[in-house]
Design an enzyme around this catalytic site. Structure first.
Site, PDB file in Angstrom:
ATOM      1  N   LYS A  41     -26.760  88.816  62.195  1.00 26.51           N
ATOM      2  CA  LYS A  41     -26.487  87.254  62.422  1.00 26.51           C
ATOM      3  C   LYS A  41     -27.662  86.234  61.913  1.00 26.51           C
ATOM      4  O   LYS A  41     -27.270  84.824  62.053  1.00 26.51           O
ATOM      5  CB  LYS A  41     -26.146  87.184  63.848  1.00 26.51           C
ATOM      6  CG  LYS A  41     -24.912  87.331  64.078  1.00 26.51           C
ATOM      7  CD  LYS A  41     -24.478  86.758  65.561  1.00 26.51           C
ATOM      8  CE  LYS A  41     -22.933  86.678  65.837  1.00 26.51           C
ATOM      9  NZ  LYS A  41     -22.655  86.006  66.877  1.00 26.51           N
ATOM     10  N   ARG A  92     -14.428  78.114  75.015  1.00 24.41           N
ATOM     11  CA  ARG A  92     -14.275  76.874  74.735  1.00 24.41           C
ATOM     12  C   ARG A  92     -12.785  76.280  74.186  1.00 24.41           C
ATOM     13  O   ARG A  92     -12.199  75.214  74.503  1.00 24.41           O
ATOM     14  CB  ARG A  92     -15.514  76.119  73.773  1.00 24.41           C
ATOM     15  CG  ARG A  92     -16.662  76.061  74.379  1.00 24.41           C
ATOM     16  CD  ARG A  92     -17.951  76.298  73.378  1.00 24.41           C
ATOM     17  NE  ARG A  92     -17.672  77.577  72.615  1.00 24.41           N
ATOM     18  CZ  ARG A  92     -18.460  78.113  71.784  1.00 24.41           C
ATOM     19  NH1 ARG A  92     -19.612  77.225  71.222  1.00 24.41           N
ATOM     20  NH2 ARG A  92     -18.393  79.214  71.085  1.00 24.41           N
ATOM     21  N   SER A 130     -24.453  76.539  69.893  1.00 29.56           N
ATOM     22  CA  SER A 130     -26.059  76.630  69.510  1.00 29.56           C
ATOM     23  C   SER A 130     -25.920  76.146  67.888  1.00 29.56           C
ATOM     24  O   SER A 130     -27.109  75.628  67.803  1.00 29.56           O
ATOM     25  CB  SER A 130     -26.360  78.034  69.394  1.00 29.56           C
ATOM     26  OG  SER A 130     -26.145  78.691  70.793  1.00 29.56           O
TER      27      SER A 130
HETATM   28  P1  ADP Z   1     -21.900  85.047  70.765  1.00 26.14           P
HETATM   29  O1  ADP Z   1     -22.616  84.980  69.505  1.00 26.14           O
HETATM   30  O2  ADP Z   1     -21.848  86.123  71.475  1.00 26.14           O
HETATM   31  O3  ADP Z   1     -20.663  84.250  70.653  1.00 26.14           O
HETATM   32  P2  ADP Z   1     -22.980  82.372  71.971  1.00 26.14           P
HETATM   33  O4  ADP Z   1     -24.506  82.390  72.296  1.00 26.14           O
HETATM   34  O5  ADP Z   1     -22.343  81.931  71.078  1.00 26.14           O
HETATM   35  O6  ADP Z   1     -22.716  84.130  71.487  1.00 26.14           O
HETATM   36  O7  ADP Z   1     -22.047  82.435  73.330  1.00 26.14           O
HETATM   37  C1  ADP Z   1     -22.237  83.125  74.432  1.00 26.14           C
HETATM   38  C2  ADP Z   1     -21.053  83.302  75.118  1.00 26.14           C
HETATM   39  O8  ADP Z   1     -21.170  81.616  75.849  1.00 26.14           O
HETATM   40  C3  ADP Z   1     -19.690  83.019  74.539  1.00 26.14           C
HETATM   41  O9  ADP Z   1     -18.967  83.595  75.301  1.00 26.14           O
HETATM   42  C4  ADP Z   1     -19.322  81.563  74.206  1.00 26.14           C
HETATM   43  O10 ADP Z   1     -17.942  81.479  74.012  1.00 26.14           O
HETATM   44  C5  ADP Z   1     -19.973  80.934  75.331  1.00 26.14           C
HETATM   45  N1  ADP Z   1     -20.259  79.690  75.173  1.00 26.14           N
HETATM   46  C6  ADP Z   1     -21.145  78.950  74.089  1.00 26.14           C
HETATM   47  N2  ADP Z   1     -21.044  77.694  74.192  1.00 26.14           N
HETATM   48  C7  ADP Z   1     -20.352  77.264  75.375  1.00 26.14           C
HETATM   49  C8  ADP Z   1     -20.124  75.996  75.914  1.00 26.14           C
HETATM   50  N3  ADP Z   1     -20.435  75.079  75.575  1.00 26.14           N
HETATM   51  N4  ADP Z   1     -19.543  76.265  77.164  1.00 26.14           N
HETATM   52  C9  ADP Z   1     -19.187  77.190  77.569  1.00 26.14           C
HETATM   53  N5  ADP Z   1     -19.175  78.410  77.148  1.00 26.14           N
HETATM   54  C10 ADP Z   1     -19.939  78.536  75.915  1.00 26.14           C
END
Ligand code: ADP
Length: 163
Positions: A41, A92, A130
């Site tokens: 990633k 989301r 992120s």
């Molecule tokens: P991944 O690469 O495993 O998707 P992330 O770090 O992007 O990891 O996200 C981890 C989890 O948190 C995922 O289930 C994602 O949908 C959730 N997530 C990310 N941003 C938000 C947000 N703003 N509100 C709620 N859940 C979120």
């Protein structure tokens, strides 16, 4: 004892993640925030940096039942190793749903005893990811209020350097 694992890239951990974590910490006896160690990633932050920021957030939020860790390989194997019966994920938008739907099917195939629990994003954070935070920070915009306050200065400087 109900133990859950909240896995993700957390590159970096945002207040959207924090919102999901608060819900999970209120519902489960113990929650592990688990940083996925996946070099494919190409993360901006190293696993160590991400775990360190999450540790700082846990301390500053005063969570008593949350721990940070990292894992490589299959999530269901890590869950088994730490004794977690539940996986936590956040939703989301529809795009998250389609992705999560597939991952859930795979995880059920690998270990039918582990259940995934989903929390809907707070509408105020439904735009937040992120990658938004990284882009804003790298372009010199303000990430205040988008990341846990305790990590704000560190992230601001680190992302400005990343540019
Ligand atoms: P991944 O690469 O495993 O998707 P992330 O770090 O992007 O990891 O996200 C981890 C989890 O948190 C995922 O289930 C994602 O949908 C959730 N997530 C990310 N941003 C938000 C947000 N703003 N509100 C709620 N859940 C979120």
């Amino acid at each position: 004892m109900k133990i859950a694992v909240y896995p993700g890239s957390f590159d970096p951990f945002t207040i959207g993640h924090l919102d999901v974590l608060k819900n999970a910490a209120g519902l489960f006896d113990s929650v592990y925030v688990a940083v996925l160690n996946n070099s494919a990633k190409s993360p901006v932050f190293s696993v160590e940096e991400r775990v360190e920021m999450i540790d700082r957030m846990i301390e500053s939020e005063g969570f008593q039942n949350v721990r940070a860790g990292s894992f490589a390989g299959l999530l269901v194997d890590y869950a088994k190793q730490i004794g977690a019966q539940y996986i936590i994920r956040g939703l989301r938008a529809i795009t998250d749903f389609e992705y999560e739907f597939q991952i859930d099917a795979v995880n059920r195939h690998l270990n039918p005893e582990i259940r995934t629990v989903y929390f809907m994003a707070n509408p105020a954070h439904s735009f937040l990811s992120s990658s938004n935070v990284r882009e804003i920070g790298e372009m010199g915009g303000s990430i205040e209020g988008l990341v846990p306050h305790c990590n704000y200065d560190y992230l601001r400087e680190r992302l400005a350097r990343q540019k």
